[in-house]
Design an enzyme around this catalytic site. Structure first.
Site, PDB file in Angstrom:
ATOM      1  N   HIS A  43      -8.462   2.693   4.043  1.00 24.62           N
ATOM      2  CA  HIS A  43      -8.462   1.272   4.389  1.00 24.62           C
ATOM      3  C   HIS A  43      -7.099   0.737   4.820  1.00 24.62           C
ATOM      4  CE1 HIS A  43     -10.059  -2.770   4.441  1.00 24.62           C
ATOM      5  NE2 HIS A  43      -9.146  -3.179   3.591  1.00 24.62           N
ATOM      6  N   ASP A  50     -14.383   3.506   4.432  1.00 28.63           N
ATOM      7  CA  ASP A  50     -12.934   3.747   4.448  1.00 28.63           C
ATOM      8  C   ASP A  50     -12.328   3.711   3.050  1.00 28.63           C
ATOM      9  OD1 ASP A  50     -12.783   1.064   3.738  1.00 28.63           O
ATOM     10  OD2 ASP A  50     -11.761   0.413   5.555  1.00 28.63           O
ATOM     11  N   SER A  75      -8.567  -6.137   7.330  1.00 24.39           N
ATOM     12  CA  SER A  75      -9.205  -6.384   6.044  1.00 24.39           C
ATOM     13  C   SER A  75      -9.682  -7.832   5.944  1.00 24.39           C
ATOM     14  CB  SER A  75      -8.233  -6.014   4.912  1.00 24.39           C
ATOM     15  OG  SER A  75      -8.877  -6.020   3.667  1.00 24.39           O
TER      16      SER A  75
END
Length: 608
Positions: free
Chosen positions: A563, A510, A190
């Site tokens: 995610h 995602d 991320s």
């Protein structure tokens, strides 16, 4: 529900696995166990770089209201203090609005070690599954390092305040030296992807701005960077969070229970306090979309034009433009969304031809205090200073693209953006040899920096696909009220034919990062020798098609493309372990692609 939670927590840890085995048959080996049977062993030291919000933060100094919380987690863990003393918690989680550093008398610091981000909360894994599987082939704490940092700070300020970048540099050097010179495999997730991009520029740059490692530091110390769910080019979701302290999930909750988030059980006007707190976190501005209209599209086009929701995916390793008859390019009778219009005030505006839309420029609008009532002052954020005229001007501009969104944020939050743009940049470099790009504000933008001279290093982009992901928004003015945030997502806006649900247009991704942001750099921007990748570092895209868990006993699933849940995806974990054990991207099979990323990338006219 309470009884079910009690029973779930009271049952033996092995019970879900036992029932799952009884229903679905014998469990498959974990990736670590499978690869251990193939005689794979720990080889390259591994470095984890967590993203925003997933790393724990603890209190080292606080105000009187935080008495008894020394070295207790304020972020991550049980979040018990949020419920006991919410306003105190918000005060201590906020940074100074002028400096972006510690407020006077408060010190909150990152938790260190693997426990910093193995679990976000009890039972909710982040890195824990990957760590456990690496351990199966011989990894232990001396060969794994969690590069924990205070994710609220701007990337350069993590070095200014905590010397975190120096610690990462020293730890990688130590791990390489004590493992026979074997280079490290770095695994960011991320926002950690952007943080590590910043690091690889910082580590080679001369002191005092940089780490002084020299131009060959990455070539000597890093085998591969395996980016998971990387928002390389930012995320539209960041705009919604900064503009109105909401994204789709918050907007839907507000529509279901009107007033709850504005006057909840604590009676503290939750969203306003959340906005005030998060706007002090400079890191949130690292994820504003980069590349402007060139990347994200304009009033009448976007790379994802023609995207069809809910289509069935088939694997494709074609790295060229997919033909119009391919499975990823099916022509449908549905109308295409104008994804380039990231914010539209009204559904009719989002759909209308641009020639029919009358817009009034907001940039010269006169601002003024909206109310004299001082009760709002402590939680109003910068919207208090806009006044009715400024608020009306924002709505009358009607449409905002990736470029005008930056002007919008400067208009509604000038203090925040003045601080943020001193640490981050969102453009595309004309000339990467211009000395100005040696400044740290450009280092996390892949469109304004060069990759290091490390031709043997490999870069992977690993991410999930098959989850509707926020791309553009329909907004409306909030009901008139003194202390409300004046703008909110219009959840009544829906259109089955154009991927519009609850005021949000979605594309493939995602659930947090659109495919365009995760995949473009490895698909085109860095592929081969380009001006952004002058040494020709090999890049690979590995997509993981989302498959939800078959039943509740599978928890978050072993084939998720979401995610965070993708951190438990068996296929991704196997790819990571193989590279850590010595494999190359070619050994994995090269690209693994389900989305239209190569087709979309070809539509972007970027000088390479």
């Amino acid at each position: 529900m309470v009884v079910l939670l009690f029973l779930y927590n009271a049952m033996p840890a092995s019970f879900p696995q036992y029932v799952n085995k009884a229903i679905n048959g014998p469990l498959h080996d974990s990736p670590g166990e499978k690869l251990r049977k193939e005689a794979l062993q720990a080889r390259h030291p591994v470095v984890f770089v967590p993203g925003i919000v997933t790393g724990g933060l603890e209190l080292w100094e606080g105000q009187h209201c935080a008495e008894g919380l020394f070295r207790k987690r304020l972020w991550g863990g049980t979040f018990g203090e949020v419920y006991k003393r919410p306003l105190c918690w918000i005060e201590h989680m906020s940074l100074d609005n002028e400096t972006g550093l510690d407020p006077c008398g408060i010190r909150v610091r990152p938790v260190t070690g693997l426990v910093a981000a193995d679990y976000f909360a009890p039972g909710y894994f982040v890195w824990a599954v990957l760590i456990a599987n690496l351990a199966r082939i011989g990894y232990e704490e001396k060969t794994m390092y969690m590069a924990a940092y205070d994710w609220r700070l701007s990337f350069q300020n993590t070095e200014v305040r905590d010397q975190t970048l120096s610690q990462i540099k020293s730890n990688i050097e130590l791990m390489v030296a004590t493992n026979g010179g074997k280079k490290a495999v770095v695994i960011p997730h991320s926002m950690g992807v952007l943080y590590f991009l910043h690091f690889i520029k910082w580590v080679e740059a001369p002191a005092p701005m940089g780490g002084g490692g020299g131009p060959d530091w990455c070539a000597r110390h890093i085998k591969a960077v395996m980016n998971i769910g990387g928002p390389f080019l930012g995320v539209p979701k960041a705009i919604a969070a900064l503009f109105s302290a909401e994204a789709k999930d918050v907007a839907v909750a507000r529509a279901i229970a009107p007033g709850f988030l504005d006057n909840d059980i604590f009676h503290i006007q939750t969203l306003q306090h959340v906005m005030k707190m998060t706007r002090t976190w400079d890191s949130t501005m690292s994820m504003i979309p980069r590349g402007g209209n060139t990347i994200w599209g304009g009033l009448n086009w976007s790379p994802e034009d023609g995207h069809v929701c809910r289509r069935k995916r088939e694997k494709s390793n074609d790295t060229h433009i997919v033909s119009g008859t391919g499975p990823g390019s099916a022509v449908s009778q549905t109308k295409s969304a104008n994804y380039g219009r990231i914010i539209s005030f009204g559904k009719e505006v989002a759909e209308a031809p641009s020639s029919e839309i009358e817009r009034i420029d907001f940039r010269g609008a006169v601002k003024g205090h909206s109310v004299a009532n001082s009760t709002c002052r402590d939680l109003w954020t910068e919207y208090h200073d806009m006044g009715p005229g400024g608020i009306k001007a924002v709505a009358e501009y009607k449409i905002y693209t990736a470029e005008s969104v930056l002007d919008l944020l400067h208009f509604v939050a000038p203090k925040m953006m003045a601080r943020g743009t001193s640490h981050f940049s969102y453009g595309i470099a004309d000339n990467l040899d211009d000395p100005k790009y040696q400044h740290y504000k450009y280092w996390s933008n892949p469109l304004e920096t060069k990759l290091p001279n490390a031709p043997e290093m490999e870069i992977f982009s690993l991410y999930g696909v098959g989850k509707p992901t926020e791309r553009a928004y329909i907004y409306k003015l909030s009901p008139a009220a003194e202390c409300y945030i004046p703008f909110q997502i219009d959840t009544s806006a829906d259109d089955e034919d154009s991927c519009l649900r609850d005021g949000v247009y979605s594309v493939d991704g995602d659930e947090t990062v659109p495919v365009l942001s995760s995949g473009f750099m490895c698909a085109k921007g860095w592929r081969g020798k380009t001006r952004f990748n002058p040494s020709g570092i090999q890049t690979y895209i590995r997509e993981y098609n989302h498959s939800p868990p078959a039943n509740l006993l599978e928890g978050r699933g072993s084939q998720s493309g979401a995610h965070v849940d993708i951190m438990g995806n068996f296929a991704l974990i196997e790819d990571v372990i193989r590279v850590a054990a010595g494999a190359s991207g070619e050994d994995l099979g090269g690209d693994q692609v389900y989305s239209d990323i190569f087709k979309w990338s070809e539509k972007i006219d970027l000088q390479l």
